[in-house]
Design an enzyme around this catalytic site. Structure first.
Site, PDB file in Angstrom:
ATOM      1  N   VAL A  16      15.658  65.340  31.740  1.00 50.39           N
ATOM      2  CA  VAL A  16      14.686  66.566  31.079  1.00 50.39           C
ATOM      3  C   VAL A  16      13.356  66.539  31.558  1.00 50.39           C
ATOM      4  CG1 VAL A  16      13.791  67.012  28.679  1.00 50.39           C
ATOM      5  CG2 VAL A  16      16.025  65.959  28.871  1.00 50.39           C
ATOM      6  N   CYS A  36      36.139  41.970  44.933  1.00 49.59           N
ATOM      7  CA  CYS A  36      36.733  43.107  44.172  1.00 49.59           C
ATOM      8  C   CYS A  36      36.128  44.869  44.412  1.00 49.59           C
ATOM      9  CB  CYS A  36      36.754  43.137  42.658  1.00 49.59           C
ATOM     10  SG  CYS A  36      35.358  42.955  42.015  1.00 49.59           S
ATOM     11  N   HIS A  39      18.256  39.361  16.530  1.00 57.13           N
ATOM     12  CA  HIS A  39      16.901  38.594  15.880  1.00 57.13           C
ATOM     13  C   HIS A  39      17.017  38.716  14.406  1.00 57.13           C
ATOM     14  CE1 HIS A  39      14.889  38.013  19.647  1.00 57.13           C
ATOM     15  NE2 HIS A  39      14.971  39.391  20.068  1.00 57.13           N
ATOM     16  N   SER A  97      17.491  40.643  26.487  1.00 59.62           N
ATOM     17  CA  SER A  97      18.058  39.320  26.369  1.00 59.62           C
ATOM     18  C   SER A  97      19.469  39.267  25.443  1.00 59.62           C
ATOM     19  CB  SER A  97      17.058  38.668  25.411  1.00 59.62           C
ATOM     20  OG  SER A  97      16.066  38.553  26.085  1.00 59.62           O
TER      21      SER A  97
END
Lengths: 477, 415
Positions: A173, A444, A49, A45
């Site tokens: 990894v 583009c 906060h 989002s």
């Protein structure tokens, strides 16, 4: 041999690298994808906060309270776009919801959050006229803000790299072994990196990385959140971030402007099978539209320009897991970083640095450390007169490649050259906004691909959307 | 600040025709600004034939059609600035543009907006699923294949049966790809009949009507799509879902006029056409600013774009020479069976015939169109059939227009 090896180049690993780069240390940042910010850091989002939400006494409460100002300060230094727009948490007429608003206010005070106030629905609508008439009681969180999460990650890692951190992309990894005092970290491709300390910032995969050293005390629950992003025509529908009172599933559906001027709606919260399960669903997108309309009925969903899903790395405890590994020394896990993780990225980094120091890592501040990064958006922020003068010196900035977002060839070439270099089409998009606008790259993309091809010296057919296998072109005619 | 009599924004078929018409009307200080490296607009990538039958009386390819106009522009010495992107137009006709030499500001006597349109993207269609490589708007794929010389995929599903989608079904087939299906959400195609025959039927490519792409699959590259039939409310019918393996999804789901500059100038937009509100000279609601071509309304044929652009060019020249057209205007309104009428406003006392352009709301068999002002019939026209994909034109004689009252409506009845 590195002093610190960080697994995962999301906003947490990236910001840790940046904060660690202040010290005289050799740092290596490992990322399994073709670019940084490829997990939850690119699809969330983007909210700073306020800190009213976490349970007092939790790590989330502590790091959120400390984290807000730290985040704004670092964002200023590294030119990551943010805006302190404030957020609203709304009740819609039920006594339970209104009680929750009051409870959040009290909890915020307990967490030491400044600038909280409770507004009636009418008072809130004076500040935010598009807010639903049904909103009856509103927590106004004035210290909250919005930030671009992937640009924050790119900027942090760019700054870390400018200060000497080494980034290895396409390094998944697969094994971590400790040989005497040295960690031997091996990739799926057989590449080896050695380090004295390891920090696990692997997001949705942090439990698997922990298991590589024998730790199985936490298990990530991937929770997908679907979003819809709307055209800039809708971007000023609201100025605050509008939340509904939280439920057990999270902070609910928000309606928020973005730092780039679009309108963001979402997220849902659905447990999914893997951190890669980033499909959107008709049911999810329907739910976003329906619930967003509860807060702001006038949102015009015909202006959606894209939808996406991000997967949070949640865990059953509900709190961040930031602690030394149990089965091995000199390794730190930074796991279960779901909301408000982005807000806490700097405070988490500083907390981890304390844990590393406690584990015996000697940290001498560097005299030559540079806290700032070149502003990648300097050109677009110029006046017409300044642009004119700049173009006369640097003609590539005169050629517009992305018409929807007005991005020039010069800015795209910079993004491919500057740390961390954009290697693919989506990487250019996240750094420059080319292809991020209303045509979604329809015009583009061929130009962007040619610039990547030129700058990186690869054939057009080898240019990818987002790394291995994602080639738009299959060959020459 | 530089000054020019007429600034044309966009050097596609509309901009070029407008510039030529303005010049030929006696205003020679005309400049054309285009963002691409050469003029012609989207025609440059339309290498198939079928252009010019109405306007030029011969059948040309897109680049050939554009070249006819480019030569006419050159012959007149009209200045064309390529790789020059207009970033702003104001209501008092200051045009700001940017190119490799810098930022230029031009005070224009009149402005002609001819920026064309863009394709509706995957995001705007809100198709769910993953976001792999291999999802293209049809025009982007066309550009890669026809202009850049690269192939975009081997096994293709096309969503949308607009003309670009149909043309691309054939083009991909020519280049060795297998087009598995063309899906159309509506119960009828939005493309020209000749394209359905020549691009799909001639190649045995199936067209599935009332069908959509419900989900996109694949992590790195498209691996397949789920297609499904839709009900009358265009909702997916779950039990009709089926998976088609493919590596490419082309989207040809409609064109959106690119009116960001228009909005920036504060020019009112028609919510149906998504283009500016204009009078019969193609002047917008702001005097001295004109619009034409696909930025005004999405056309089926470039020939009609050229026609419309000539009206705008002549209108702009007249504005420069004589100022705004005065006299009474009345609004036009769509009536039964008609989706929109353009121009949205006409001068009734100008002494000139006015052509009304319109689209119908759905396919109809034999119809009669009636143009009325109150109870007075201004014009009628019959057609053997009418479809949303084919624009209609009805001309109202000047003597009929005189004294017409608000509003002039166009409606149809099925015969």
């Amino acid at each position: 041999m590195f002093d610190v090896v960080i697994v995962g180049a999301g906003v947490i690993g990236g910001m840790l690298a940046r904060q660690l780069s202040k010290y005289d240390l050799k740092i290596c940042l490992l990322e399994k994808e073709n670019d940084v910010a490829m997990g939850a850091s690119k699809a969330n989002s983007g909210i700073v906060h306020g800190g009213y939400d976490p349970e007092p006494g939790t790590l989330k409460a502590k790091l959120n309270a400390e984290g807000v100002q730290k985040l704004y300060d670092v964002a200023d230094e590294i030119h990551a776009p943010y805006r302190k727009n404030g957020s609203f948490v709304c009740a819609f007429g039920t006594p339970e919801e209104e009680a929750t608003v009051r409870e959040l206010y009290e909890r915020g005070l307990e967490n030491g959050i400044p600038g909280l106030e409770i507004l009636t629905g009418d008072e809130a609508r004076v500040l935010e006229p598009a807010l639903s008439p049904a909103a009856s009681l509103v927590l106004n969180v004035t210290n909250a803000g919005i930030v671009c999460p992937y640009e924050m990650t790119v900027a942090a890692i760019g700054n870390a790299m400018d200060n000497g951190t080494e980034l290895k992309v396409n390094f998944a990894v697969s094994d971590i072994k400790k040989e005497q005092d040295v960690f031997v970290v091996t990739s799926a491709g057989g590449e080896v990196v050695k380090g004295r300390y390891v920090v696990n910032c692997a997001g949705g995969y942090s439990d698997r990385v922990a298991a590589m050293v024998g730790d199985d005390f936490f298990k990530i629950i991937p929770r997908a959140g679907e979003y819809m992003l709307l055209d800039k025509n809708e971007g000023s529908r609201v100025s605050h971030t509008i939340f509904q009172v939280p439920s057990k599933d999270g902070k609910g559906i928000l309606v928020s402007p973005t730092v780039d001027g679009n309108l963001l709606t979402g997220p849902t919260a659905t447990v999914v099978e893997s951190p890669e399960a980033t499909s959107t669903t008709p049911a999810g997108l329907d739910a976003v539209a329906r619930l967003a309309a509860k807060s702001v009925p006038s949102v015009n969903f015909r202006q959606v320009i894209t939808s996406f899903s991000g997967v949070r790395a949640s865990e059953k405890s509900g709190d961040f897991i930031i602690c030394p590994a149990k089965s091995v020394e000199n390794m730190i896990h930074v796991a279960a970083i779901d909301s408000p993780g982005l807000t806490c990225c700097v405070s988490i980094a500083d907390y981890v640095i304390d844990l590393l120091r406690e584990a015996g890592l000697a940290m001498a501040p560097r005299a030559d450390w540079c806290p700032t990064r070149e502003n990648p958006h300097a050109f677009r922020e110029m006046s017409d007169e300044e642009k004119d003068a700049y173009i006369k010196e640097h003609p590539a900035y005169g050629k517009i490649v992305c018409r929807c977002e007005t991005v020039s060839e010069g800015e795209i070439r910079d993004a491919i050259r500057r740390n961390p270099p954009a290697c693919d089409i989506d990487g250019v998009k996240r750094r420059t906004r080319s292809g991020m606008g209303r045509c979604q790259g329809g015009f583009c993309m061929p130009y962007v691909m040619r610039l990547i091809s030129e700058e990186r010296g690869v054939a057009m057919e080898s240019v990818t959307k987002n790394g291995k296998g994602s080639t738009p072109l299959i060959g020459k005619l | 600040m530089r000054e020019h009599d007429i600034v044309v924004v966009g050097g596609g078929p509309a901009g070029l025709a407008a510039a030529i018409a303005a010049y030929d009307s006696g205003v020679t200080d005309v400049v054309v600004l285009d963002r691409e490296s050469s003029v012609g607009g989207i025609l440059r990538q339309c290498i198939h034939n079928g252009f010019g039958l109405h306007k030029l009386g011969r059948e040309l390819t897109g680049p050939e059609y554009a070249d006819v106009y480019r030569c006419e522009v050159e012959k007149r010495g009209i200045r064309v600035y390529c790789e020059t992107t207009v970033t702003g137009v104001t209501a008092d006709r200051v045009v700001t543009a940017q190119n490799k030499e810098g930022v230029l500001k031009i005070k224009a006597g009149a402005v002609v907006l001819a920026m064309g349109c863009r394709e509706r993207s995957r995001g705007a269609l809100n198709i769910s699923g993953t976001r792999p490589a291999g999802v293209y708007s049809a025009g982007t794929a066309q550009k890669f294949i026809n202009c850049e010389g690269y192939m975009v995929g081997k096994k293709v599903v096309i969503l949308g049966s607009g003309d670009i989608g149909l043309i691309m079904a054939r083009r991909m087939t020519f280049e060795g790809a297998k087009v598995e299906a063309v899906c159309e959400l509506m119960p009828y195609s939005g493309g020209l009949t000749r394209n359905i025959v020549q691009c799909l039927e001639d190649f045995g490519i199936p067209l599935y009507l009332s069908t959509t792409v419900a989900e996109i699959h694949g992590k790195e590259r498209v691996e397949g799509v789920t297609i499904a039939q839709v009900d009358e409310n265009r909702r997916v019918i779950e039990e009709t879902k089926r998976y088609i393996p493919c590596d490419t999804l082309l989207l040809s789901c409609g064109l959106i006029p690119e009116n960001e500059l228009t909005r920036g100038a504060g020019i009112p937009i028609d919510p149906i056409t998504s283009g500016a509100l204009v009078d019969e000279n193609r002047q917008t609601e702001i005097p001295g600013i004109f619009a034409c071509g696909n930025v005004l309304q999405v056309h089926d044929l470039v020939d009609y774009v050229s026609d419309e652009a000539e009206m705008a060019g002549i209108g702009a020249a007249s504005f420069v020479k004589n100022g705004a057209v005065s006299g009474k205007t009345v609004e036009t309104k769509p009536g039964n069976g008609v989706r929109y009428v353009l121009p949205q406003r006409v001068h009734t006392e100008s002494g000139k015939d006015v052509s009304l352009f319109l689209r119908v709301t759905q396919p109809f068999p034999k119809v009669r169109f009636t143009v009325k002002s109150g109870d007075v019939v201004l014009a009628t026209a019959q057609r053997l059939k009418a479809a949303p994909g084919e624009m209609e034109k009805i001309t109202v004689k000047s003597e009929k227009l005189q004294g017409a009252q608000e509003p002039i409506t166009v409606s149809l009845e099925v015969l």
